[in-house]
Design a protein around this motif. Structure first.
Motif, mmCIF file in Angstrom:
data_model
loop_
_atom_site.group_PDB
_atom_site.id
_atom_site.type_symbol
_atom_site.label_atom_id
_atom_site.label_comp_id
_atom_site.label_asym_id
_atom_site.label_seq_id
_atom_site.Cartn_x
_atom_site.Cartn_y
_atom_site.Cartn_z
ATOM 1 N N VAL A 93 -2.255 -30.207 -87.394
ATOM 2 C CA VAL A 93 -2.472 -30.136 -88.842
ATOM 3 C C VAL A 93 -2.640 -28.688 -89.284
ATOM 4 N N ILE A 94 -3.408 -27.912 -88.534
ATOM 5 C CA ILE A 94 -3.620 -26.505 -88.880
ATOM 6 C C ILE A 94 -2.302 -25.737 -88.796
ATOM 7 N N GLU A 95 -1.515 -25.973 -87.732
ATOM 8 C CA GLU A 95 -0.235 -25.282 -87.594
ATOM 9 C C GLU A 95 0.716 -25.634 -88.733
ATOM 10 N N GLN A 96 0.774 -26.907 -89.100
ATOM 11 C CA GLN A 96 1.649 -27.322 -90.199
ATOM 12 C C GLN A 96 1.219 -26.707 -91.524
ATOM 13 N N THR A 97 -0.081 -26.675 -91.763
ATOM 14 C CA THR A 97 -0.592 -26.108 -93.008
ATOM 15 C C THR A 97 -0.294 -24.617 -93.081
ATOM 16 N N LEU A 98 -0.551 -23.888 -91.998
ATOM 17 C CA LEU A 98 -0.262 -22.450 -91.983
ATOM 18 C C LEU A 98 1.236 -22.186 -92.104
ATOM 19 N N ARG A 100 3.440 -24.002 -93.704
ATOM 20 C CA ARG A 100 3.835 -24.212 -95.108
ATOM 21 C C ARG A 100 3.350 -23.084 -96.001
ATOM 22 N N LEU A 101 2.155 -22.586 -95.731
ATOM 23 C CA LEU A 101 1.646 -21.473 -96.515
ATOM 24 C C LEU A 101 2.474 -20.220 -96.294
ATOM 25 N N THR A 104 5.865 -20.394 -98.153
ATOM 26 C CA THR A 104 5.827 -20.187 -99.597
ATOM 27 C C THR A 104 5.578 -18.739 -99.985
#
Length: 105
Positions: A93-98, A100-101, A104
């Motif tokens: 989850v942390i890897e996916q969130t980072l 995506r950030l 962008t």
């Protein structure tokens, strides 16, 4: 849509007929929303009733001594479960969130 208004106006019905049809459609959509709301309300109230029944039966079973709850064991098992879930999906989850950030920016 304007051709429909022009056709209705040529027939002499015009805006009154269109306004009546719009009010009728609005009433039908409100009826559908109320039916959906009733289904949701019935589901929530059934869930609450089952929850209350389970809590009452559990309370009676504990009060009569049929069940001996061990709170420390339950909280320990819950903590172990949370740690297991976090170790399984937390890093992902942390890897996916980072990711995506960073995409962008």
């Amino acid at each position: 849509m304007s051709w429909l208004l022009d056709a209705l106006e040529a027939l002499g019905a015009g805006q009154q007929l269109l306004m009546g049809a719009m009010l009728l459609m609005g009433a039908l959509y409100i009826l559908k929303v109320v039916k959906i709301g009733k289904i949701i309300g019935d589901t929530v109230s059934s869930g609450a009733a089952y929850g209350i029944a389970i809590l009452v039966v559990g309370g009676v079973a504990i009060a009569l001594g049929w069940v001996d709850p061990n709170v420390s064991a339950m909280t320990s098992q819950l903590g172990t479960f949370a740690d297991t879930v976090w170790s399984a999906i937390g890093d992902w989850v942390i890897e996916q969130t980072l990711g995506r950030l960073e995409a962008t920016v």
